[in-house]
Design a protein around this motif. Structure first.
Motif, mmCIF file in Angstrom:
data_model
loop_
_atom_site.group_PDB
_atom_site.id
_atom_site.type_symbol
_atom_site.label_atom_id
_atom_site.label_comp_id
_atom_site.label_asym_id
_atom_site.label_seq_id
_atom_site.Cartn_x
_atom_site.Cartn_y
_atom_site.Cartn_z
ATOM 1 N N PHE A 1 11.150 -13.439 -24.701
ATOM 2 C CA PHE A 1 11.571 -14.639 -23.979
ATOM 3 C C PHE A 1 10.489 -15.713 -23.997
ATOM 4 O O PHE A 1 10.796 -16.898 -24.078
ATOM 5 N N GLU A 2 9.231 -15.314 -23.905
ATOM 6 C CA GLU A 2 8.139 -16.297 -23.940
ATOM 7 C C GLU A 2 8.128 -17.065 -25.257
ATOM 8 O O GLU A 2 7.763 -18.241 -25.288
ATOM 9 N N PHE A 3 8.537 -16.418 -26.331
ATOM 10 C CA PHE A 3 8.601 -17.107 -27.625
ATOM 11 C C PHE A 3 9.975 -17.724 -27.874
ATOM 12 O O PHE A 3 10.077 -18.905 -28.199
ATOM 13 N N HIS A 4 11.022 -16.926 -27.715
ATOM 14 C CA HIS A 4 12.364 -17.371 -28.083
ATOM 15 C C HIS A 4 12.850 -18.496 -27.168
ATOM 16 O O HIS A 4 13.326 -19.531 -27.646
ATOM 17 N N TYR A 5 12.742 -18.304 -25.885
ATOM 18 C CA TYR A 5 13.192 -19.310 -24.918
ATOM 19 C C TYR A 5 12.132 -20.392 -24.712
ATOM 20 O O TYR A 5 12.403 -21.582 -24.900
ATOM 21 N N LYS B 1 9.969 -9.565 -22.078
ATOM 22 C CA LYS B 1 9.378 -10.811 -21.581
ATOM 23 C C LYS B 1 8.674 -11.543 -22.717
ATOM 24 O O LYS B 1 8.786 -12.769 -22.835
ATOM 25 N N LYS B 2 7.992 -10.814 -23.567
ATOM 26 C CA LYS B 2 7.278 -11.440 -24.686
ATOM 27 C C LYS B 2 8.254 -12.178 -25.604
ATOM 28 O O LYS B 2 7.977 -13.288 -26.050
ATOM 29 N N TRP C 1 18.955 -14.965 -35.696
ATOM 30 C CA TRP C 1 17.723 -15.467 -36.278
ATOM 31 C C TRP C 1 16.641 -14.422 -35.954
ATOM 32 O O TRP C 1 16.643 -13.816 -34.877
ATOM 33 N N GLU C 2 15.713 -14.213 -36.856
ATOM 34 C CA GLU C 2 14.703 -13.180 -36.626
ATOM 35 C C GLU C 2 13.892 -13.408 -35.359
ATOM 36 O O GLU C 2 13.463 -12.460 -34.726
ATOM 37 N N HIS C 3 13.694 -14.664 -34.978
ATOM 38 C CA HIS C 3 12.895 -14.895 -33.765
ATOM 39 C C HIS C 3 13.574 -14.345 -32.512
ATOM 40 O O HIS C 3 12.937 -14.183 -31.484
ATOM 41 N N TYR D 1 12.622 -10.065 -33.504
ATOM 42 C CA TYR D 1 11.556 -9.463 -34.307
ATOM 43 C C TYR D 1 10.424 -8.869 -33.476
ATOM 44 O O TYR D 1 9.887 -7.816 -33.822
ATOM 45 N N LEU D 2 10.044 -9.490 -32.394
ATOM 46 C CA LEU D 2 8.950 -8.949 -31.577
ATOM 47 C C LEU D 2 9.308 -7.596 -30.963
ATOM 48 O O LEU D 2 8.453 -6.731 -30.799
ATOM 49 N N ASP D 3 10.583 -7.399 -30.633
ATOM 50 C CA ASP D 3 11.019 -6.150 -30.007
ATOM 51 C C ASP D 3 11.494 -5.109 -31.017
ATOM 52 O O ASP D 3 11.290 -3.915 -30.817
ATOM 53 N N TYR D 4 12.140 -5.558 -32.079
ATOM 54 C CA TYR D 4 12.821 -4.629 -32.984
ATOM 55 C C TYR D 4 12.362 -4.724 -34.439
ATOM 56 O O TYR D 4 12.909 -4.029 -35.288
#
Length: 191
Positions: A24-28, A21-22, A159-161, A164-167
């Motif tokens: 998605f909150e940033f990427h989407y 979810k985090k 793209w890293e975004h 990156y938060l998950d992996y």
């Protein structure tokens, strides 16, 4: 024409643990939305003011192309997923994959390799050529196969975004889990 962030057919936490979810909150909600906002701010007074997104991707250059293609690419990417995803394609797409790559497993390996080895930021794509055959290509930055007369079937955002938060820096781990959320019904219909 005014573009809007597309609604997703699942909740932001529906793809956990593969995509959080985090993320998605940033990427989407932030990155994808920024491309939509930027595009809407760039097109007034240009030849693309009333153009659809596909026309912008095929014909624009510079910032209008970059933001328009990123809106198109991200929408295509996010709409390829399902919380009930994974498995393998069926029907015509499965037959085409077997015909081109020898097996789904060989296709998955080749596509994953393309996504893992794309230098920097961009997209790995499965595309259909004019003769109906399939090909895996890499596009840097906002690159989109529509510009080369190819039909996009599947894409992986590297793209890293996107991961990156998950992996963190483990792009191959992200790619491995990407396969768990693919909605092969949606992807198969593109073929």
């Amino acid at each position: 024409m005014t573009f809007k962030l597309p609604d997703l057919p699942y909740t932001l936490d529906a793809l956990e643990p593969n995509i959080s979810k985090k993320t998605f909150e940033f990427h989407y909600a932030k990155h994808h939305q920024a491309y939509v906002t930027n595009l809407n701010n760039l097109i007034p007074g240009t030849e693309f003011e009333n153009a659809d997104l596909e026309t912008i991707v095929k014909k624009a250059d510079g910032p209008i192309f970059n933001n328009g293609a990123q809106v198109w690419n991200h929408t295509f990417f996010f709409l390829s997923f399902s919380p009930n995803g994974g498995g393998k394609p069926t029907g015509a797409l499965a037959a085409a994959i077997d015909n081109t790559f020898g097996s789904f497993e060989k296709f998955k390996e080749a596509f994953s390799q393309a996504a893992a080895t794309l230098f920097g930021s961009g997209w790995a794509w499965l595309v259909k050529k004019a003769d109906g055959s399939l090909e895996i290509i890499k596009e840097g930055n906002a690159g989109n196969p529509l510009r080369n007369g190819l039909t996009p079937i599947l894409t992986c955002d590297v793209w890293e975004h996107a991961y990156y938060l998950d992996y963190q820096n483990k792009r191959p781990d992200y790619i491995q889990n990407f396969w768990n959320v693919i909605d092969w019904n949606v992807v198969g219909n593109r073929y």
